[in-house]
Design a protein around this motif. Structure first.
Motif, PDB file in Angstrom:
ATOM      1  N   PRO A 125     -52.261 134.096  60.477  1.00 29.86           N
ATOM      2  CA  PRO A 125     -51.220 134.835  61.145  1.00 29.86           C
ATOM      3  C   PRO A 125     -51.089 136.191  60.843  1.00 29.86           C
ATOM      4  N   ALA A 126     -51.178 136.665  59.641  1.00 29.77           N
ATOM      5  CA  ALA A 126     -51.142 138.128  59.451  1.00 29.77           C
ATOM      6  C   ALA A 126     -52.289 138.897  59.830  1.00 29.77           C
ATOM      7  N   TRP A 127     -53.520 138.420  59.764  1.00 25.31           N
ATOM      8  CA  TRP A 127     -54.718 138.944  60.256  1.00 25.31           C
ATOM      9  C   TRP A 127     -54.604 138.999  61.651  1.00 25.31           C
ATOM     10  N   GLN A 128     -54.306 137.999  62.473  1.00 25.45           N
ATOM     11  CA  GLN A 128     -53.997 137.783  63.893  1.00 25.45           C
ATOM     12  C   GLN A 128     -53.256 138.841  64.316  1.00 25.45           C
ATOM     13  N   ALA A 129     -51.996 139.173  63.706  1.00 25.95           N
ATOM     14  CA  ALA A 129     -51.087 140.236  63.813  1.00 25.95           C
ATOM     15  C   ALA A 129     -51.635 141.534  64.015  1.00 25.95           C
ATOM     16  N   LEU A 130     -52.317 141.767  63.158  1.00 27.23           N
ATOM     17  CA  LEU A 130     -53.269 143.035  62.812  1.00 27.23           C
ATOM     18  C   LEU A 130     -54.064 143.249  64.022  1.00 27.23           C
ATOM     19  N   LEU A 131     -54.991 142.004  64.415  1.00 24.08           N
ATOM     20  CA  LEU A 131     -55.734 142.341  65.476  1.00 24.08           C
ATOM     21  C   LEU A 131     -54.962 142.587  66.650  1.00 24.08           C
ATOM     22  N   HIS A 132     -53.908 141.915  66.896  1.00 23.98           N
ATOM     23  CA  HIS A 132     -53.048 141.866  68.253  1.00 23.98           C
ATOM     24  C   HIS A 132     -52.392 143.178  68.122  1.00 23.98           C
ATOM     25  N   GLN A 133     -52.097 144.139  66.917  1.00 18.64           N
ATOM     26  CA  GLN A 133     -51.619 145.256  67.189  1.00 18.64           C
ATOM     27  C   GLN A 133     -52.926 146.308  67.514  1.00 18.64           C
ATOM     28  N   ARG A 134     -53.938 146.072  66.897  1.00 15.91           N
ATOM     29  CA  ARG A 134     -55.303 147.035  67.197  1.00 15.91           C
ATOM     30  C   ARG A 134     -55.404 146.883  68.821  1.00 15.91           C
ATOM     31  N   LEU A 135     -55.376 145.661  69.311  1.00  8.72           N
ATOM     32  CA  LEU A 135     -55.718 145.523  70.899  1.00  8.72           C
ATOM     33  C   LEU A 135     -54.509 146.235  71.567  1.00  8.72           C
ATOM     34  N   HIS A 136     -53.245 146.128  71.222  1.00 14.84           N
ATOM     35  CA  HIS A 136     -52.179 146.787  71.586  1.00 14.84           C
ATOM     36  C   HIS A 136     -52.327 148.630  71.905  1.00 14.84           C
ATOM     37  N   PRO A 179     -50.478 144.150  76.485  1.00 12.34           N
ATOM     38  CA  PRO A 179     -49.332 144.814  76.921  1.00 12.34           C
ATOM     39  C   PRO A 179     -48.241 144.847  75.730  1.00 12.34           C
ATOM     40  N   ASP A 180     -48.293 143.973  74.738  1.00 12.16           N
ATOM     41  CA  ASP A 180     -47.188 143.837  73.674  1.00 12.16           C
ATOM     42  C   ASP A 180     -47.922 143.985  72.188  1.00 12.16           C
ATOM     43  N   GLY A 181     -46.699 144.399  71.468  1.00 15.68           N
ATOM     44  CA  GLY A 181     -47.075 144.370  69.964  1.00 15.68           C
ATOM     45  C   GLY A 181     -46.995 143.113  69.533  1.00 15.68           C
ATOM     46  N   PRO A 182     -47.447 143.157  68.170  1.00 13.30           N
ATOM     47  CA  PRO A 182     -47.256 141.596  67.425  1.00 13.30           C
ATOM     48  C   PRO A 182     -45.815 141.582  66.740  1.00 13.30           C
ATOM     49  N   ASP A 183     -45.881 140.454  66.230  1.00 11.86           N
ATOM     50  CA  ASP A 183     -44.392 140.219  65.369  1.00 11.86           C
ATOM     51  C   ASP A 183     -44.360 141.279  64.137  1.00 11.86           C
ATOM     52  N   PRO A 184     -43.301 142.035  64.150  1.00  9.51           N
ATOM     53  CA  PRO A 184     -43.459 143.139  63.119  1.00  9.51           C
ATOM     54  C   PRO A 184     -43.360 142.508  61.793  1.00  9.51           C
ATOM     55  N   LEU A 244     -45.281 139.853  60.634  1.00 14.49           N
ATOM     56  CA  LEU A 244     -46.514 139.598  60.201  1.00 14.49           C
ATOM     57  C   LEU A 244     -47.530 140.773  60.294  1.00 14.49           C
ATOM     58  N   LEU A 245     -46.976 141.746  61.032  1.00 16.79           N
ATOM     59  CA  LEU A 245     -47.785 143.140  60.802  1.00 16.79           C
ATOM     60  C   LEU A 245     -47.461 143.758  59.516  1.00 16.79           C
ATOM     61  N   ALA A 246     -46.183 143.745  59.113  1.00 15.80           N
ATOM     62  CA  ALA A 246     -46.157 144.285  57.757  1.00 15.80           C
ATOM     63  C   ALA A 246     -46.745 143.599  56.709  1.00 15.80           C
ATOM     64  N   GLN A 247     -46.687 142.186  56.868  1.00 17.00           N
ATOM     65  CA  GLN A 247     -47.460 141.478  55.773  1.00 17.00           C
ATOM     66  C   GLN A 247     -49.147 141.976  55.995  1.00 17.00           C
ATOM     67  N   ALA A 248     -49.623 142.160  57.053  1.00 12.51           N
ATOM     68  CA  ALA A 248     -50.844 142.251  57.083  1.00 12.51           C
ATOM     69  C   ALA A 248     -51.196 143.701  56.524  1.00 12.51           C
ATOM     70  N   GLU A 249     -50.356 144.708  56.816  1.00  7.79           N
ATOM     71  CA  GLU A 249     -50.448 145.888  56.112  1.00  7.79           C
ATOM     72  C   GLU A 249     -50.234 146.091  54.445  1.00  7.79           C
ATOM     73  N   ARG A 250     -49.496 145.069  53.952  1.00 11.03           N
ATOM     74  CA  ARG A 250     -49.338 144.798  52.858  1.00 11.03           C
ATOM     75  C   ARG A 250     -50.702 144.320  51.994  1.00 11.03           C
ATOM     76  N   GLU A 251     -51.139 143.572  52.909  1.00  7.94           N
ATOM     77  CA  GLU A 251     -52.503 142.628  52.368  1.00  7.94           C
ATOM     78  C   GLU A 251     -53.742 144.004  52.431  1.00  7.94           C
ATOM     79  N   ILE A 252     -53.538 144.739  53.356  1.00 15.00           N
ATOM     80  CA  ILE A 252     -54.516 145.717  53.085  1.00 15.00           C
ATOM     81  C   ILE A 252     -54.475 146.815  52.063  1.00 15.00           C
TER      82      ILE A 252
END
Length: 102
Positions: free
Chosen positions: A53-64, A70-75, A77-85
């Motif tokens: 889910p975190a990686w998918q949120a990051l992908l969703h953000q990049r697509l956005h 049209p919309d960004g991901p769950d904030p 999950l995006l924060a979790q993805a950023e921590r993972e990176i």
């Protein structure tokens, strides 16, 4: 190489998805105009599989960011993805910053 599977579902025709080491994915992230010109989204290689889910949120953000979603991901999950990176870019420093060094 272009990625196949579930992660590609949100990508418009004519676009491709490429994975890179965390360092290079961060470099490319700072150049959305180049990604638009090349019609390529550069993502870090998934750390827990393509359906994470975190990686998918990051992908969703990049697509956005490039206008393919049209919309960004769950904030959260995006924060979790950023921590993972961050954890993959500088593991020893990340442990010190989060207090996991003991």
């Amino acid at each position: 190489m272009p990625v196949r599977g579930r992660a590609v579902a949100g990508i418009a025709a004519g676009w491709s998805l490429r994975t890179a080491a965390p360092k290079w994915a961060c470099v490319w992230r700072n150049h959305p105009e180049a990604q638009c010109r090349l019609r390529t989204i550069v993502m870090p290689a998934p750390w827990n599989g393509w359906s994470d889910p975190a990686w998918q949120a990051l992908l969703h953000q990049r697509l956005h960011e490039v206008g393919l979603e049209p919309d960004g991901p769950d904030p959260r999950l995006l924060a979790q993805a950023e921590r993972e990176i961050l954890a993959r870019l500088a593991p020893p420093w990340t442990k010190l910053m989060t207090g996991q060094h003991r």
